[in-house]
Enzyme design. Structure first.
Site, PDB file in Angstrom:
ATOM      1  N   GLY A 135       7.737  23.242  38.394  1.00  9.54           N
ATOM      2  CA  GLY A 135       6.754  22.800  37.400  1.00  9.54           C
ATOM      3  C   GLY A 135       6.587  23.973  36.446  1.00  9.54           C
TER       4      GLY A 135
ATOM      5  N   THR B  56       4.274  25.782  34.640  1.00  7.63           N
ATOM      6  CA  THR B  56       3.361  26.915  34.881  1.00  7.63           C
ATOM      7  C   THR B  56       3.549  27.486  36.297  1.00  7.63           C
ATOM      8  OG1 THR B  56       1.599  25.369  35.512  1.00  7.63           O
ATOM      9  CG2 THR B  56       1.589  26.176  33.221  1.00  7.63           C
TER      10      THR B  56
ATOM     11  N   TYR C 215      10.105  14.526  40.688  1.00  7.03           N
ATOM     12  CA  TYR C 215      11.105  14.187  39.671  1.00  7.03           C
ATOM     13  C   TYR C 215      12.505  14.414  40.201  1.00  7.03           C
ATOM     14  CZ  TYR C 215      11.688  19.159  38.360  1.00  7.03           C
ATOM     15  OH  TYR C 215      11.939  20.500  38.352  1.00  7.03           O
TER      16      TYR C 215
ATOM     17  N   TRP D 281       8.107  10.651  38.585  1.00  3.30           N
ATOM     18  CA  TRP D 281       7.118   9.798  39.231  1.00  3.30           C
ATOM     19  C   TRP D 281       5.883  10.686  39.423  1.00  3.30           C
ATOM     20  CZ3 TRP D 281      12.257  10.113  40.495  1.00  3.30           C
ATOM     21  CH2 TRP D 281      12.995   8.921  40.468  1.00  3.30           C
ATOM     22  N   ARG D 282       5.069  10.768  38.387  1.00  3.63           N
ATOM     23  CA  ARG D 282       3.967  11.724  38.447  1.00  3.63           C
ATOM     24  C   ARG D 282       2.644  11.141  37.952  1.00  3.63           C
ATOM     25  NH1 ARG D 282       5.924  16.005  33.813  1.00  3.63           N
ATOM     26  NH2 ARG D 282       4.328  17.330  34.747  1.00  3.63           N
TER      27      ARG D 282
ATOM     28  N   TYR E 190       6.010  21.207  24.574  1.00  5.60           N
ATOM     29  CA  TYR E 190       5.745  19.823  24.168  1.00  5.60           C
ATOM     30  C   TYR E 190       6.706  18.831  24.836  1.00  5.60           C
ATOM     31  CZ  TYR E 190       5.311  15.774  21.083  1.00  5.60           C
ATOM     32  OH  TYR E 190       5.137  14.510  20.580  1.00  5.60           O
ATOM     33  N   ARG E 191       6.152  17.881  25.584  1.00  4.84           N
ATOM     34  CA  ARG E 191       6.928  16.825  26.218  1.00  4.84           C
ATOM     35  C   ARG E 191       6.376  15.478  25.748  1.00  4.84           C
ATOM     36  NH1 ARG E 191       8.945  20.871  26.777  1.00  4.84           N
ATOM     37  NH2 ARG E 191       9.681  21.974  28.623  1.00  4.84           N
TER      38      ARG E 191
ATOM     39  N   ALA F 142      14.141  28.786  31.624  1.00  6.00           N
ATOM     40  CA  ALA F 142      14.355  30.002  30.805  1.00  6.00           C
ATOM     41  C   ALA F 142      13.040  30.433  30.155  1.00  6.00           C
ATOM     42  CB  ALA F 142      15.420  29.746  29.746  1.00  6.00           C
TER      43      ALA F 142
ATOM     44  N   ASP G 285       9.973  29.508  30.904  1.00  3.50           N
ATOM     45  CA  ASP G 285       8.922  29.790  31.904  1.00  3.50           C
ATOM     46  C   ASP G 285       9.087  31.206  32.468  1.00  3.50           C
ATOM     47  OD1 ASP G 285       8.341  27.097  31.558  1.00  3.50           O
ATOM     48  OD2 ASP G 285       9.467  26.488  33.343  1.00  3.50           O
TER      49      ASP G 285
HETATM   50  P1  ADP Z   1      12.922  27.146  26.637  1.00  5.01           P
HETATM   51  O1  ADP Z   1      13.456  27.289  28.027  1.00  5.01           O
HETATM   52  O2  ADP Z   1      11.438  27.046  26.589  1.00  5.01           O
HETATM   53  O3  ADP Z   1      13.647  26.091  25.819  1.00  5.01           O
HETATM   54  P2  ADP Z   1      14.446  29.173  25.156  1.00  5.01           P
HETATM   55  O4  ADP Z   1      15.674  28.324  25.255  1.00  5.01           O
HETATM   56  O5  ADP Z   1      14.015  29.590  23.797  1.00  5.01           O
HETATM   57  O6  ADP Z   1      13.173  28.552  25.892  1.00  5.01           O
HETATM   58  O7  ADP Z   1      14.731  30.472  26.029  1.00  5.01           O
HETATM   59  C1  ADP Z   1      13.723  31.333  26.462  1.00  5.01           C
HETATM   60  C2  ADP Z   1      14.312  32.697  26.714  1.00  5.01           C
HETATM   61  O8  ADP Z   1      15.379  32.606  27.666  1.00  5.01           O
HETATM   62  C3  ADP Z   1      14.929  33.346  25.501  1.00  5.01           C
HETATM   63  O9  ADP Z   1      13.974  34.011  24.710  1.00  5.01           O
HETATM   64  C4  ADP Z   1      15.913  34.314  26.156  1.00  5.01           C
HETATM   65  O10 ADP Z   1      15.235  35.429  26.672  1.00  5.01           O
HETATM   66  C5  ADP Z   1      16.423  33.499  27.334  1.00  5.01           C
HETATM   67  N1  ADP Z   1      17.619  32.705  26.972  1.00  5.01           N
HETATM   68  C6  ADP Z   1      17.693  31.370  26.774  1.00  5.01           C
HETATM   69  N2  ADP Z   1      18.956  30.987  26.490  1.00  5.01           N
HETATM   70  C7  ADP Z   1      19.710  32.114  26.488  1.00  5.01           C
HETATM   71  C8  ADP Z   1      21.108  32.415  26.284  1.00  5.01           C
HETATM   72  N3  ADP Z   1      21.988  31.459  25.991  1.00  5.01           N
HETATM   73  N4  ADP Z   1      21.493  33.694  26.404  1.00  5.01           N
HETATM   74  C9  ADP Z   1      20.637  34.683  26.711  1.00  5.01           C
HETATM   75  N5  ADP Z   1      19.316  34.479  26.921  1.00  5.01           N
HETATM   76  C10 ADP Z   1      18.849  33.220  26.815  1.00  5.01           C
END
Ligand code: ADP
Length: 306
Positions: free
Chosen positions: A27, A29, A83, A98-99, A165-166, A255, A257
């Site tokens: 999740g 957070t 999920y 399913w939440r 945002y979802r 990424a 989170d």
């Molecule tokens: P979210 O997961 O919210 O969509 P992002 O895709 O912007 O967020 O990624 C968040 C962070 O994860 C980035 O600021 C970076 O630190 C890391 N990151 C994401 N994708 C990559 C990538 N292809 N290569 C290196 N770092 C990445």
């Protein structure tokens, strides 16, 4: 320093070959809370669970991560949301949720529960929540949380927010905009992702996004853009911090989170915002090199350490 993350943790089912599903917990957070706790900052997770075996396992998982579960209420006869991830033949991942009946949806809804939570939260230094936390809450509960946040900040507490945002969690884009805007007005640290901001507000580019968010009184505005440099607006200055290249990206789930976790842990440990962004990048890099939003401690025991 103490951080409390508010939201929903769900049962996750992900494919592991013909007819097999692996079960874990995740999740937005919650993922952040796990990595903040791993970095040594006192972390609480604030949600509601049921009295079923999955809720029990979730509590055990949190305790194993040294997450404080003292604020978690249990609702009799209820069970957490779930999920599944489905890999489509063309390589995309399809999520089914399913939440709708998840106990986390009652967060801040009941007066007694709210009073207990507020007393608990007054003892922490930083609250962390997201657009998903807001989306699953009842409108009245959201109002109550916003009022509490005003008091919390007046008492010296800091608030960090990721708009995450979802669309399908909201009844309309207007409802989402109104709620996100109201909470950003009461935030100190905004950890936003350009893609989500564009989806919610229709921003043409990062400049437009930064300008629009300039109307809030944020002390730190962080804009994540995948592999592109992270933008930081702080003390009236804008800077771009490069994202180190990750050669073997396996799964970008979590990424954003995990970036937030690295950033918040560093800030709570006294690092400057620029250094905190590098910590966020390091944490996210470790996560995207591996499968799943929460990677095993054995792979990266202290992902935020330098
Ligand atoms: P979210 O997961 O919210 O969509 P992002 O895709 O912007 O967020 O990624 C968040 C962070 O994860 C980035 O600021 C970076 O630190 C890391 N990151 C994401 N994708 C990559 C990538 N292809 N290569 C290196 N770092 C990445």
């Amino acid at each position: 320093m103490k951080l409390a993350a508010l939201g929903e943790v769900m049962v996750e089912l992900s494919p592991r070959g013909e007819g097999l599903l692996a079960q874990s917990f995740a999740g937005d957070t919650y993922n952040t809370a796990v990595y903040v706790a791993r970095s040594g900052v006192h972390t609480s997770y604030v949600t509601l669970l049921g009295d079923d075996p999955y809720s029990e396992q979730m509590l055990e998982a949190m305790r194993a991560e040294s997450i404080d579960t003292g604020a978690i209420e249990r609702l009799p006869g209820r069970c957490p949301g779930l999920y599944s991830i489905y890999n489509t033949p063309d390589g995309e991942r399809y999520f089914t949720y399913w939440r709708g009946e998840s106990p986390a949806r009652e967060l801040f809804a009941d007066q007694l529960q709210r009073e207990r939570l507020q007393n608990y939260l007054r003892e922490v230094d930083c609250l962390y929540l997201s657009g998903i936390t807001l989306a699953i809450m009842a409108p009245h509960a959201r109002e109550c949380l916003l009022t509490f946040i005003g008091e919390f900040r007046a008492g010296g507490g800091r608030v960090a927010f990721d708009s995450n945002y979802r669309p399908r969690l909201w009844t309309s884009v207007e409802e989402a905009r109104e709620a996100v805007s109201a909470f950003l007005q009461q935030s100190d640290i905004a950890l936003l992702t350009l893609e989500d901001e564009q989806l919610l507000w229709g921003d043409g580019d990062a400049d437009e996004c930064l300008q629009r968010n300039g109307r809030y009184r944020l002390s730190e505005l962080v804009l994540k853009r995948g592999a592109e440099p992270v933008l930081l607006q702080h003390d009236g200055e804008l800077c771009a911090i490069p994202v180190p290249e990750v050669r073997e990206v396996v799964d970008t789930t979590g990424a954003g989170d995990s970036f937030n976790a690295g950033y918040l842990a560093a800030r709570l440990q006294g690092e400057e915002p620029e250094a905190a962004i590098s910590a966020g990048n390091r944490c996210a890099a470790a996560v995207i090199r591996n499968r799943g939003a929460i990677i095993p401690r054995s792979i990266a025991p202290g992902v935020t350490s330098r």
